[in-house]
Design an enzyme around this catalytic site. Structure first.
Site, PDB file in Angstrom:
ATOM      1  N   LYS A   1       0.849  -1.189   0.000  1.00  0.00           N
ATOM      2  CA  LYS A   1       0.000   0.000   0.000  1.00  0.00           C
ATOM      3  C   LYS A   1       0.888   1.244   0.000  1.00  0.00           C
ATOM      4  O   LYS A   1       0.502   2.289  -0.503  1.00  0.00           O
ATOM      5  CB  LYS A   1      -0.881  -0.070   1.257  1.00  0.00           C
ATOM      6  CG  LYS A   1      -1.758   1.113   1.499  1.00  0.00           C
ATOM      7  CD  LYS A   1      -3.028   1.042   0.656  1.00  0.00           C
ATOM      8  CE  LYS A   1      -4.016   2.152   0.985  1.00  0.00           C
ATOM      9  NZ  LYS A   1      -3.533   3.477   0.701  1.00  0.00           N
ATOM     10  N   ARG A   2       2.078   1.105   0.558  1.00  0.00           N
ATOM     11  CA  ARG A   2       2.969   2.270   0.636  1.00  0.00           C
ATOM     12  C   ARG A   2       3.369   2.775  -0.760  1.00  0.00           C
ATOM     13  O   ARG A   2       3.456   3.967  -0.976  1.00  0.00           O
ATOM     14  CB  ARG A   2       4.226   1.932   1.448  1.00  0.00           C
ATOM     15  CG  ARG A   2       4.462   2.950   2.551  1.00  0.00           C
ATOM     16  CD  ARG A   2       5.532   2.479   3.510  1.00  0.00           C
ATOM     17  NE  ARG A   2       5.209   1.174   4.070  1.00  0.00           N
ATOM     18  CZ  ARG A   2       6.108   0.224   4.279  1.00  0.00           C
ATOM     19  NH1 ARG A   2       7.366   0.403   3.968  1.00  0.00           N
ATOM     20  NH2 ARG A   2       5.755  -0.923   4.818  1.00  0.00           N
TER      21      ARG A   2
END
Ligand code: GLU
Length: 497
Positions: free
Chosen positions: A254-255
């Site tokens: 997700k980063r």
């Protein structure tokens, strides 16, 4: 005859459907469809604190969007507690699980000590050495405990795996596994809820799952689940552990998405960016699976025909964003015209571009002119904007090249005159007239076409000029030419550059 195939997709509803989860769902679905089997959807929501209904909804919605329809379910584990309780009671009655009272802090300390002594940090079975009376007293006094599964001391567990070779990669020494926990901490009055490995084994058995296809990160869980299945005297399915998906050599996270919103990890965000379901399914299918011919375009019906677990690779699968975009562009160009129009409309409308009052077929033609340049539905609004709105500015490079002199204004005015008189308002009538204009002015046709293009589109590059003029319509084309001529004469463009 072998047993009918029964597979499941078992998401935990703790967030959106990740592209990796979607690949797992797809491979299970394909395996079911290929074998005329059953694809089951099972929502693994026993972690009450982290599971949400919104997440379940989003996951189901993404699966529907991808076209991965399920034949059974969704089953919710939170609604199957009675079954888990029964199985626990049975394992308990058979002495295959036992209560253990250590607190989290005690366990942490034990683990640290084992690590310091370079021992495998598995549970030391202290609870097994308590006398039955002591166990009973502790339970009755309300002390919290978990249930642990008593792993056989000897032998090994081999995962029946389609991808890896059993002996080297899928063999787990039982003595090294450790008595794992099958419930959360609880008391006699308030029993702790069952945990993943246990409920998963119970459900796979209860639902008659024949093949478990899931990420390679589950391999060590599989050994525990097989031990549980054997303890419950249930059949063990065949397992396929899909290779890890990486992007730029790293696990997708997700980063990365926060760092670059063009490349989200959730299926719904890809949809919102204008990726097509057809391209998404095709692209995901190639994450770990390939065709011997090297062909990479596989519409769903062909995928069903060609897919096979034996063609899965073991190496990490590279999530190649360029390939995804390329395939999306391919599917966009290959959708039937009315379908691409239907899919483009929400993106255009969200950008305030409505084709509602245009003649039938107009939008399909406009899209047809620009589609080669677009790889995402979300690129349409910008690419098509000039068909809906007169240019607010002109490409500076073009202004310098084509709008630099009073003759340019004159040329545009003359063109406007030609357009006003042309009958019909189409290339056949316009082209000879504009060629004559070029000759009169002793210019090559391009020298005439470019200022006109810039005036009506604001751009130096566009699809064929006569198509653009025709689709803009006589009135609008004339208005834009006169506006540009006026702008050149007034000097605002020169001042702006
Ligand atoms: N709920 C688990 C997960 O989302 C399921 C794994 C499995 O397929 O057993 O990772």
């Amino acid at each position: 005859m072998s047993k009918p195939v029964r597979v499941r997709f078992a998401p935990s509803p703790t967030g959106f459907l990740h592209v990796g989860g979607a690949r797992t769902a797809l491979f299970n679905w394909l395996w079911a469809r290929k074998n005329s089997g059953t694809f089951i959807l099972r929502v693994e929501d026993t972690d009450v604190e982290r599971s949400t209904e919104a997440s379940t909804e989003q996951i189901l919605d993404s699966l529907r969007w991808l076209g991965l329809d399920w034949d059974e379910g969704p089953y919710y584990q939170s609604q199957r507690m009675e079954l888990y309780r029964e199985r626990l009671d049975q394992l308990c009655a058979e002495g295959k699980i036992y209560p253990a009272f250590e607190t989290k802090e005690e366990l942490d300390r034990m683990r640290e000590q084992a690590m310091a002594e370079k021992r495998n940090p598995i549970y030391n079975r202290a609870a097994l050495r308590l006398s039955p009376t002591e166990v009973e007293e502790r339970m009755k006094s309300g002390q919290a405990f978990v249930w642990r599964f008593k792993v056989p001391d000897e032998g090994h567990t081999v995962v029946p795996e389609t991808l890896m070779s059993g002996e080297s990669e899928c063999r787990f020494e039982n003595a090294a596994i450790g008595d794992f926990i099958v419930t959360r901490p609880g008391t006699l009055d308030k029993p702790g809820g069952p945990l993943y490995n246990f409920v998963c084994a119970v459900d796979d058995a209860d639902m008659g799952i024949t093949h478990v296809i899931r990420g390679a990160d589950h391999l060590s869980n599989t050994a525990k689940q097989i031990l549980l299945l054997e303890a419950m005297v249930r059949e063990v399915p065949v397992y396929t552990h899909l290779p890890l998906i990486t992007r730029g050599g790293k696990k997708m996270s997700k980063r990365d998405e926060d760092a670059d919103p063009r490349y989200p990890v959730s299926v719904s965000a890809r949809r919102d960016l204008g990726y097509l379901r057809e391209a998404t399914v095709n692209f995901l299918a190639l994450l770990g699976w390939s065709h011997p011919s090297g062909e990479e375009i596989f519409p769903l019906d062909e995928l069903i025909r060609e897919f096979g677990l034996e063609r899965l690779g073991k190496a990490n699968a590279n999530f190649d964003e360029d390939k995804y975009l390329h395939q999306n562009g391919w599917y966009m160009r290959n959708l039937p015209a009315e379908e691409i129009v239907r899919r483009a409309i929400p993106f255009l409308e969200a950008a305030g571009l409505s084709a509602a009052d245009r003649p039938e077929g107009w939008l399909a033609e406009v899209i047809g002119l620009e589609i080669e340049r677009c790889r995402l539905l979300s690129e349409f609004p910008e690419a098509l904007a000039y068909f809906f709105q007169a240019p607010e500015s002109y490409e500076p490079k073009g202004v310098r090249k084509f709008f630099g002199s009073p003759e340019a204004a004159e040329l545009l005015d003359q063109t406007a005159g030609i357009l006003e008189a042309a009958e019909p308002f189409a290339g056949e009538a316009l082209e000879p007239e504009l060629r004559r204009l070029a000759e009169e002015r002793q210019l090559g046709f391009g020298k005439v076409a470019q200022p006109i293009r810039l005036a009506v589109t604001g751009r130096t590059a566009s699809p064929g000029l006569f198509d653009v003029l025709r689709l803009l319509g006589r009135e609008e084309s004339v208005r834009r030419l006169r506006t540009a001529a006026e702008a050149i004469r007034s000097g605002v463009l020169a001042a702006g550059n």
